[in-house]
Design a protein around this motif. Structure first.
Motif, PDB file in Angstrom:
ATOM      1  N   ASP A  41       4.048  -0.395  16.722  1.00  0.00           N
ATOM      2  CA  ASP A  41       5.410   0.143  16.598  1.00  0.00           C
ATOM      3  C   ASP A  41       5.877   0.282  15.152  1.00  0.00           C
ATOM      4  O   ASP A  41       7.007   0.687  14.894  1.00  0.00           O
ATOM      5  N   GLY A  42       4.989  -0.048  14.193  1.00  0.00           N
ATOM      6  CA  GLY A  42       5.319   0.164  12.790  1.00  0.00           C
ATOM      7  C   GLY A  42       6.034  -0.993  12.118  1.00  0.00           C
ATOM      8  O   GLY A  42       6.361  -0.916  10.926  1.00  0.00           O
ATOM      9  N   THR A  43       6.277  -2.089  12.851  1.00  0.00           N
ATOM     10  CA  THR A  43       6.880  -3.261  12.218  1.00  0.00           C
ATOM     11  C   THR A  43       5.986  -3.772  11.094  1.00  0.00           C
ATOM     12  O   THR A  43       6.467  -4.184  10.033  1.00  0.00           O
ATOM     13  N   PHE A  44       4.665  -3.734  11.337  1.00  0.00           N
ATOM     14  CA  PHE A  44       3.681  -4.041  10.305  1.00  0.00           C
ATOM     15  C   PHE A  44       2.990  -2.727   9.927  1.00  0.00           C
ATOM     16  O   PHE A  44       2.009  -2.335  10.551  1.00  0.00           O
ATOM     17  N   PRO A  45       3.494  -2.003   8.918  1.00  0.00           N
ATOM     18  CA  PRO A  45       2.960  -0.672   8.612  1.00  0.00           C
ATOM     19  C   PRO A  45       1.645  -0.716   7.848  1.00  0.00           C
ATOM     20  O   PRO A  45       1.318  -1.705   7.171  1.00  0.00           O
ATOM     21  N   GLN A  46       0.881   0.379   7.979  1.00  0.00           N
ATOM     22  CA  GLN A  46      -0.350   0.526   7.207  1.00  0.00           C
ATOM     23  C   GLN A  46      -0.019   0.571   5.724  1.00  0.00           C
ATOM     24  O   GLN A  46       1.028   1.055   5.320  1.00  0.00           O
ATOM     25  N   GLY A  47      -0.946   0.047   4.930  1.00  0.00           N
ATOM     26  CA  GLY A  47      -0.773   0.089   3.478  1.00  0.00           C
ATOM     27  C   GLY A  47       0.000  -1.089   2.921  1.00  0.00           C
ATOM     28  O   GLY A  47       0.100  -1.242   1.703  1.00  0.00           O
ATOM     29  N   GLN A  48       0.557  -1.920   3.792  1.00  0.00           N
ATOM     30  CA  GLN A  48       1.280  -3.105   3.346  1.00  0.00           C
ATOM     31  C   GLN A  48       0.686  -4.333   4.023  1.00  0.00           C
ATOM     32  O   GLN A  48       0.338  -4.292   5.204  1.00  0.00           O
ATOM     33  N   PRO A  49       0.566  -5.439   3.277  1.00  0.00           N
ATOM     34  CA  PRO A  49      -0.031  -6.635   3.877  1.00  0.00           C
ATOM     35  C   PRO A  49       0.890  -7.263   4.911  1.00  0.00           C
ATOM     36  O   PRO A  49       2.112  -7.117   4.849  1.00  0.00           O
TER      37      PRO A  49
END
Length: 250
Positions: A41-49
């Motif tokens: 759902d994007g809470t943990f987005p790609q490109g960010q740890p």
């Protein structure tokens, strides 16, 4: 040495708690499933740890060991990647990465397998109905080739799971609908384990081929409703096999 980027994950959003303490058994699996959903759902987005182990430990209310075990599970199925000195990052989402944990879980849960058969009964007769109106000579040639190989393998006592799966894939292609093709590919991925065990039953491979032949015969007549009925009958036989073979659907 580069520093790990730390992000604060709020415990609440609009007054609603985002991460609730886990009280169930199999804690690491539950943590892994929740992290997977946060990636989706994007809470943990790609490109960010991801947040640090300490932060996740506090937010989920579990031990650091459970967080590490969850990370390892998600790394194994290709959803996370640990980068030395930088942290743990979500990887690009693909259908395979999303389906893998579901397929693994379904192998051990009878109720989910039953619901999957319901999905097949809703979806695949509609596919056969649409295919009857759009199928080409090339599609017929591919379906016949698959049936011929299935027959040869049956006589030789060999598994035809590849051809069984390919039959349904070609049927989906015959609809000339790319969304249907993608959905069928996902469904086929989920069915590999159950089909493999089901086709080991005595007499089941021959019944599967007869079911496929009935579908093709209706397609050749351009009989849309007949093709849908033949596919429904074919799936109902699979349901009976599921009941007769509990090992296929633990």
């Amino acid at each position: 040495m580069p520093q790990t980027v730390k992000r604060f994950i709020p415990a609440r959003r609009d007054g609603v708690r985002l991460i609730k303490p886990i009280k169930k058994t199999r804690i690491a699996e539950e943590v892994a499933d929740r992290i997977r959903m946060f990636i989706l759902d994007g809470t943990f987005p790609q490109g960010q740890p991801l947040p640090s182990e300490r932060v996740l430990t506090e937010q989920f209310g579990v031990s650091r060991g459970s967080i590490r075990d969850a990370f390892r599970m998600l790394e194994t199925i290709g959803l996370l990647e640990t980068r030395h000195g930088r942290g743990t990052f979500p990887l690009e989402l693909t259908v395979d990465r999303l389906v893998a944990p579901l397929a693994s879980m379904m192998t051990f849960q009878q109720d989910l397998q039953d619901e999957l058969l319901d999905v097949r009964r809703m979806f695949e007769p509609a596919v056969a109905r649409a295919a009857a109106m759009r199928i080409t000579d090339e599609d017929f040639a591919d379906l016949q080739r698959i049936l011929d190989i299935q027959q040869r393998k049956l006589k030789a006592g060999r598994s035809a799971i590849v051809e069984d799966t390919a039959f349904h894939a070609v049927l989906a292609r015959s609809t000339r609908n790319r969304v249907v093709v993608s959905l069928m590919a996902t469904l086929n991925d989920l069915l590999v384990e159950s089909r493999t065990l089901s086709l080991k039953q005595k007499g089941r491979p021959a019944k599967s081929i007869e079911g496929h032949k009935a579908v093709v015969a209706a397609l050749r007549r351009r009989d849309a409703e007949g093709a849908a009925r033949a596919m429904s009958d074919h799936i109902d036989q699979d349901r009976q096999s599921a009941t007769a073979c509990p090992r296929a659907f633990p």
